[in-house]
Enzyme design. Structure first.
Site, mmCIF file in Angstrom:
data_model
loop_
_atom_site.group_PDB
_atom_site.id
_atom_site.type_symbol
_atom_site.label_atom_id
_atom_site.label_comp_id
_atom_site.label_asym_id
_atom_site.label_seq_id
_atom_site.Cartn_x
_atom_site.Cartn_y
_atom_site.Cartn_z
ATOM 1 N N ASP A 1 0.722 -1.393 -0.028
ATOM 2 C CA ASP A 1 -0.075 -0.097 -0.049
ATOM 3 C C ASP A 1 0.978 1.156 0.006
ATOM 4 O OD1 ASP A 1 -1.993 -1.752 -0.030
ATOM 5 O OD2 ASP A 1 -2.954 -1.109 2.074
ATOM 6 N N VAL A 2 1.899 1.208 0.520
ATOM 7 C CA VAL A 2 2.929 2.406 0.803
ATOM 8 C C VAL A 2 3.602 2.622 -0.539
ATOM 9 C CG1 VAL A 2 4.832 3.052 1.704
ATOM 10 C CG2 VAL A 2 3.310 1.765 3.248
ATOM 11 N N GLN A 3 3.942 1.556 -1.253
ATOM 12 C CA GLN A 3 4.203 1.912 -2.686
ATOM 13 C C GLN A 3 3.176 2.259 -3.457
ATOM 14 O OE1 GLN A 3 5.732 -2.228 -3.142
ATOM 15 N NE2 GLN A 3 7.812 -1.553 -3.484
ATOM 16 N N LEU B 1 -35.688 -11.486 -9.854
ATOM 17 C CA LEU B 1 -35.675 -13.017 -10.188
ATOM 18 C C LEU B 1 -36.908 -13.676 -9.275
ATOM 19 C CD1 LEU B 1 -31.928 -13.281 -9.385
ATOM 20 C CD2 LEU B 1 -32.955 -13.832 -11.593
ATOM 21 N N GLU C 1 -24.117 -18.999 -9.429
ATOM 22 C CA GLU C 1 -23.790 -17.625 -8.924
ATOM 23 C C GLU C 1 -24.290 -17.429 -7.439
ATOM 24 O OE1 GLU C 1 -24.662 -14.634 -11.493
ATOM 25 O OE2 GLU C 1 -24.147 -15.807 -13.294
ATOM 26 N N LYS D 1 -25.728 -15.456 -4.547
ATOM 27 C CA LYS D 1 -26.861 -14.131 -4.494
ATOM 28 C C LYS D 1 -26.427 -13.159 -3.756
ATOM 29 C CE LYS D 1 -31.687 -12.967 -5.041
ATOM 30 N NZ LYS D 1 -31.565 -12.057 -4.078
ATOM 31 N N ASP E 1 -26.051 -10.091 -1.074
ATOM 32 C CA ASP E 1 -27.050 -9.593 -0.704
ATOM 33 C C ASP E 1 -26.638 -8.125 -0.195
ATOM 34 O OD1 ASP E 1 -29.448 -9.078 0.895
ATOM 35 O OD2 ASP E 1 -28.948 -10.033 2.629
ATOM 36 N N TYR F 1 -22.347 -9.286 -12.456
ATOM 37 C CA TYR F 1 -23.284 -10.279 -12.483
ATOM 38 C C TYR F 1 -23.953 -10.364 -13.900
ATOM 39 C CZ TYR F 1 -27.024 -8.249 -10.269
ATOM 40 O OH TYR F 1 -27.958 -7.058 -10.088
ATOM 41 N N LYS G 1 -28.569 -19.228 -13.722
ATOM 42 C CA LYS G 1 -29.182 -18.842 -15.103
ATOM 43 C C LYS G 1 -28.493 -19.615 -16.074
ATOM 44 C CE LYS G 1 -27.655 -14.371 -13.132
ATOM 45 N NZ LYS G 1 -26.467 -13.356 -13.019
ATOM 46 N N LYS H 1 -33.242 -19.564 -2.679
ATOM 47 C CA LYS H 1 -32.924 -18.749 -1.363
ATOM 48 C C LYS H 1 -32.567 -19.835 -0.392
ATOM 49 C CE LYS H 1 -33.840 -14.417 -1.519
ATOM 50 N NZ LYS H 1 -35.232 -14.077 -1.313
ATOM 51 N N CYS I 1 -27.779 -23.098 44.218
ATOM 52 C CA CYS I 1 -27.284 -23.859 42.794
ATOM 53 C C CYS I 1 -27.773 -24.683 42.333
ATOM 54 C CB CYS I 1 -25.623 -23.891 43.172
ATOM 55 S SG CYS I 1 -25.001 -25.122 41.952
ATOM 56 N N CYS J 1 -25.695 -28.085 42.954
ATOM 57 C CA CYS J 1 -25.229 -28.537 44.084
ATOM 58 C C CYS J 1 -25.999 -28.303 45.118
ATOM 59 C CB CYS J 1 -23.701 -28.445 44.228
ATOM 60 S SG CYS J 1 -23.324 -26.618 44.473
ATOM 61 N N CYS K 1 -22.426 -19.704 41.747
ATOM 62 C CA CYS K 1 -22.268 -20.751 42.924
ATOM 63 C C CYS K 1 -21.083 -20.642 43.519
ATOM 64 C CB CYS K 1 -22.225 -22.284 42.082
ATOM 65 S SG CYS K 1 -21.723 -23.610 43.172
ATOM 66 N N CYS L 1 -18.664 -28.338 43.151
ATOM 67 C CA CYS L 1 -19.947 -28.510 42.547
ATOM 68 C C CYS L 1 -19.852 -29.367 41.250
ATOM 69 C CB CYS L 1 -20.337 -27.030 42.162
ATOM 70 S SG CYS L 1 -21.834 -26.996 41.020
HETATM 71 S S1 IVH Z 1 -29.275 -11.701 -12.127
HETATM 72 C C1 IVH Z 1 -32.509 -10.690 -14.786
HETATM 73 N N1 IVH Z 1 -27.471 -12.653 -10.407
HETATM 74 O O1 IVH Z 1 -30.812 -10.265 -6.595
HETATM 75 C C2 IVH Z 1 -31.618 -11.163 -13.837
HETATM 76 N N2 IVH Z 1 -28.947 -10.851 -9.415
HETATM 77 O O2 IVH Z 1 -33.673 -10.847 -6.598
HETATM 78 C C3 IVH Z 1 -31.469 -9.872 -12.828
HETATM 79 N N3 IVH Z 1 -28.585 -10.388 -7.051
HETATM 80 O O3 IVH Z 1 -31.928 -7.377 -8.226
HETATM 81 C C4 IVH Z 1 -30.283 -10.194 -11.821
HETATM 82 N N4 IVH Z 1 -26.748 -11.514 -7.003
HETATM 83 O O4 IVH Z 1 -29.634 -7.363 -7.171
HETATM 84 C C5 IVH Z 1 -28.733 -11.878 -10.467
HETATM 85 N N5 IVH Z 1 -25.318 -13.229 -9.071
HETATM 86 C C6 IVH Z 1 -26.442 -12.558 -9.206
HETATM 87 C C7 IVH Z 1 -27.042 -11.732 -8.113
HETATM 88 C C8 IVH Z 1 -28.330 -10.932 -8.221
HETATM 89 C C9 IVH Z 1 -27.603 -10.743 -6.187
HETATM 90 C C10 IVH Z 1 -29.762 -9.361 -6.897
HETATM 91 C C11 IVH Z 1 -29.841 -8.409 -7.890
HETATM 92 C C12 IVH Z 1 -31.354 -8.570 -8.148
HETATM 93 C C13 IVH Z 1 -31.814 -9.281 -7.281
HETATM 94 C C14 IVH Z 1 -33.020 -10.235 -7.579
#
Ligand code: IVH
Length: 672
Positions: A35-37, A85, A116, A118, A120, A228, A293, A317, A411, A414, A427, A433
């Site tokens: 990081d320093v470099q 989705l 992939e 998902k 959050d 994604y 997908k 999910k 206790c 015991c 206790c 105990c």
């Molecule tokens: S694909 C038409 N891929 O999940 C497809 N979405 O519930 C569009 N999300 O609004 C989304 N990881 O923000 C896709 N690997 C992933 C994702 C992903 C998170 C979120 C995305 C979307 C929401 C849908």
């Protein structure tokens, strides 16, 4: 005299180099320079741009947070809507998804899916024109979002300029901005220290940080992003498979999740789901499921969309991490030090695939905070491998079936007197105990203590019940025959236990001190004591003043240690253990101890090849003090993956920063 032309070339080269290192750091997780470099290169560029403002361009890495705060974010309409989705919650849902696809495509062929995690976080759209980042926008309602260009420019993980040359003239990249867990933790710790409001969870924190009107605040939050998919693409073509597009994005310097895989059929998808579920807790970002997908874009086109969700993708999910249950009873468990911990026995509830029937309530204060009564309906939360907890009581109504939770007057194990200091009830019988005895044996034999393999809870329970074992020393006196007579312990397991006990006799002084279970003397303090005294006898004889002279040992701990070694029973126990052959190598004040003598080190971010605990113990063994906060007294900071505010502070104080590989190099010199 440097010509204007060569100055321009120099500036461009510097930009390229900085972009390259940004890419290696953020997208590849493979930094080539410290990081320093990096900061030196960055400052060089900054100075050249100040001296030659005509060469300053908006895509320069120095311009990430150039603009002044906004009054509001302007609305933008997405060229192509940002869709949502459909969700699957079971294997049947997935089988239905595949059946729908095969039916529509009129095929029996196995379909390949891009699988992939998902993420959050917050969905984002980035537009690159001629390789330059020109706009960032939130998803909003899918049709209209907000312009957050200044904010996304402040996120170092998002390149301002794409690498290479073969990208389309106009490229819309979509993905998820997220708050790495480690950075989130650091941000909340900082907020606590500054007396500011903390964030509820990484997703809210990411959304709030991304929409800041002052992009400097976004820059402080150390957000990251995984790409994604792509949106509208003009002036160029992309490969015919989704997975190949992701690969292209990666080569252009955009971050793509490393866990993405192509799998065949629903069976492959289910397999992937299981794999990611096991990895989930260890990831540095929150995920709430996985996305499948259809990989071939021609098949995607054929399948099309249904309202606002594509037919070719689905989100599987994870099971909910919260559940509702009823508190049936509250029991009080007696710990190693005699402390009574209330534990709620609840109606078994399955959360995240695990059945929960006991939830710790920590202490009476927690019960008061929740205003909890036996018979209450409660919301139970379980996150990864974190101990489940009761979040709140559901429904405020109270009926006659509900009972107040009272601290027992004696206790539960015991029957001895309880002393109560409001928060902690204890206790008073100490080692006599049976529950305290059990906990002591459990602690003594645990991995970080004497590490007696195979001595599980059930065996310990029986050893105490049958009075074969009253103290840790008794463990070494149980015969092979006596072990094999225990429930569910045949001759083979008995034999294994005998050899595990024999192996455990060779230990280290630090582990031995820890195994004694002195109040408030954990692994860290044990290692300090071992290093300071080098042998057991001087520690046994140490006065409170001697102990107080040791850095990091305060009056309470000094007193606990002193008292422990004055107790007749403890003295007999230690003598007994020594006679039974427990031994360790004398910790000489070898060269090892002097290498970092007197230095203060800080570990931050996640380390990938060594546990934080091991790194800490090794640094201490080399003589360093490992602190949790950065100050002007810090000599060196080890910046792991996604290091956050501590790293920034260290940089601002000009403190030496090293990365994990340099730390491992250092260790390799002193450890086998
Ligand atoms: S694909 C038409 N891929 O999940 C497809 N979405 O519930 C569009 N999300 O609004 C989304 N990881 O923000 C896709 N690997 C992933 C994702 C992903 C998170 C979120 C995305 C979307 C929401 C849908």
């Amino acid at each position: 005299m440097v010509s204007r032309a060569s100055l321009k070339i120099k500036i461009e080269k510097l930009k390229e180099e900085i972009n390259k290192h940004n890419y290696l750091y953020h997208s590849q997780d493979e930094p080539e320079i410290t990081d320093v470099q990096f900061d030196l290169l960055f400052r060089d560029l900054q100075q050249l741009e100040i001296d030659n403002p005509e060469f300053l361009t908006s895509d320069s890495p120095t311009q990430r947070i150039g603009a002044s705060p906004l009054k509001s974010h302007t609305k933008i309409v997405h060229d192509l809507p940002m869709l949502s989705l459909d969700n699957a919650f079971s294997e049947e849902d997935l089988a239905d998804f595949e059946a729908r696809i095969c039916g529509r495509l009129k095929t029996k062929n196995i379909i390949c899916y891009s699988c992939e995690p998902k993420i959050d976080g917050v969905a984002i759209s980035l537009i690159y024109e001629d390789g330059k980042l020109v706009r960032g926008a939130t998803r909003g309602d899918g049709t209209t979002g907000e312009d957050v260009t200044q904010n996304v420019r402040a996120i170092e993980a998002i390149p301002l300029r794409l690498c290479g040359t073969e990208y389309p003239r106009r490229l819309e990249v979509r993905g998820e901005v997220y708050f790495p867990r480690s950075a989130f933790k650091a941000a909340n710790q900082l907020a606590v220290r500054l007396g500011e409001r903390t964030f509820a969870n990484p997703r809210n924190a990411a959304a709030g940080s991304l929409r800041q009107l002052d992009a400097r605040l976004t820059a402080q939050r150390k957000l990251s992003m995984f790409c994604y998919s792509v949106g509208l693409v003009e002036g160029g073509s992309l490969p015919g498979k989704h997975s190949e597009i992701l690969f292209k994005l990666k080569t252009w310097g955009l971050r793509v999740n490393p866990l993405v895989e192509v799998r065949a059929g629903v069976k492959g998808c289910v397999d992937f789901f299981g794999k990611i579920l096991t990895k989930r807790a260890a990831l540095d970002y929150d995920i709430d499921g996985v996305v499948f997908k259809v990989d071939r874009l021609d098949l995607q086109s054929e399948l099309g969309f249904l309202s606002r969700t594509p037919r070719w993708a689905i989100a599987h999910k994870f099971p909910p991490e919260q559940g509702v249950s009823i508190v049936k009873d509250v029991a009080f468990q007696v710990g190693r030090t005699g402390a009574l911990t209330p534990v709620a026995r609840i109606e078994p509830v399955k959360i995240g695939g695990v059945t929960i029937s006991n939830v710790t309530l920590h202490n009476m204060e927690e019960i008061a905070r929740l205003n909890l009564m036996i018979g209450d309906n409660v919301l139970v939360h379980r996150a990864g491998d974190v101990i489940p907890k009761i979040v709140s009581v559901i429904g405020k109504g109270r009926s006659s079936n509900m009972h107040k939770i009272e601290l027992p007057s004696s206790c539960p194990a015991c029957g001895s007197t309880i002393i109560n200091n409001d928060v902690i009830a204890k206790c008073t019988r100490g080692y006599e105990c049976p529950d305290q005895r059990k906990e002591n044996i459990r602690h003594f034999s645990s991995r970080l203590a004497m590490d007696i393999e195979g001595l599980g809870e059930k065996i310990i329970d029986q050893l105490i019940q049958t009075s074969l074992v009253k103290s840790p020393a008794d463990l070494y006196k149980v015969s092979r025959e006596q072990f094999s007579e225990l429930d569910r312990l045949g001759p083979k397991s008995a034999e294994n236990l005998i050899s595990a006990l024999a192996i455990s006799k060779k230990t280290t002084l630090s582990k031995f001190i820890y195994s004694l279970g002195i109040e408030e003397v954990g692994e860290y303090t044990s290692s300090i004591l071992a290093r300071y005294f080098g042998a057991l006898d001087p520690l046994r004889e140490a006065t409170i003043e001697n102990l107080l002279a040791i850095p990091d040992i305060g009056p309470v701990v000094a007193n606990n240690i002193h008292e422990f070694f004055r107790e007749k029973d403890n003295q007999l126990l230690i003598d007994d253990l020594m006679e039974l052959g427990i031994h360790w190598e004398i910790e000489e004040s070898s060269k090892k101890n002097e290498v970092l003598q007197g230095e203060v080190w800080v570990l931050t971010g996640s380390l990938l090849n060594v546990t934080r605990n091991d790194a800490k113990l090794r640094l201490q063994a080399l003589g360093a003090k490992v602190s949790s906060s950065v100050s002007s007294k810090t000599d060196c900071i080890v910046a792991g993956d996604s290091a956050g505010s501590k790293l920034m502070k260290a940089q601002s104080l000009n403190i030496r920063v090293i990365h994990e590989d340099e730390l491992l190099d250092l260790f390799s010199k002193y450890y086998e």
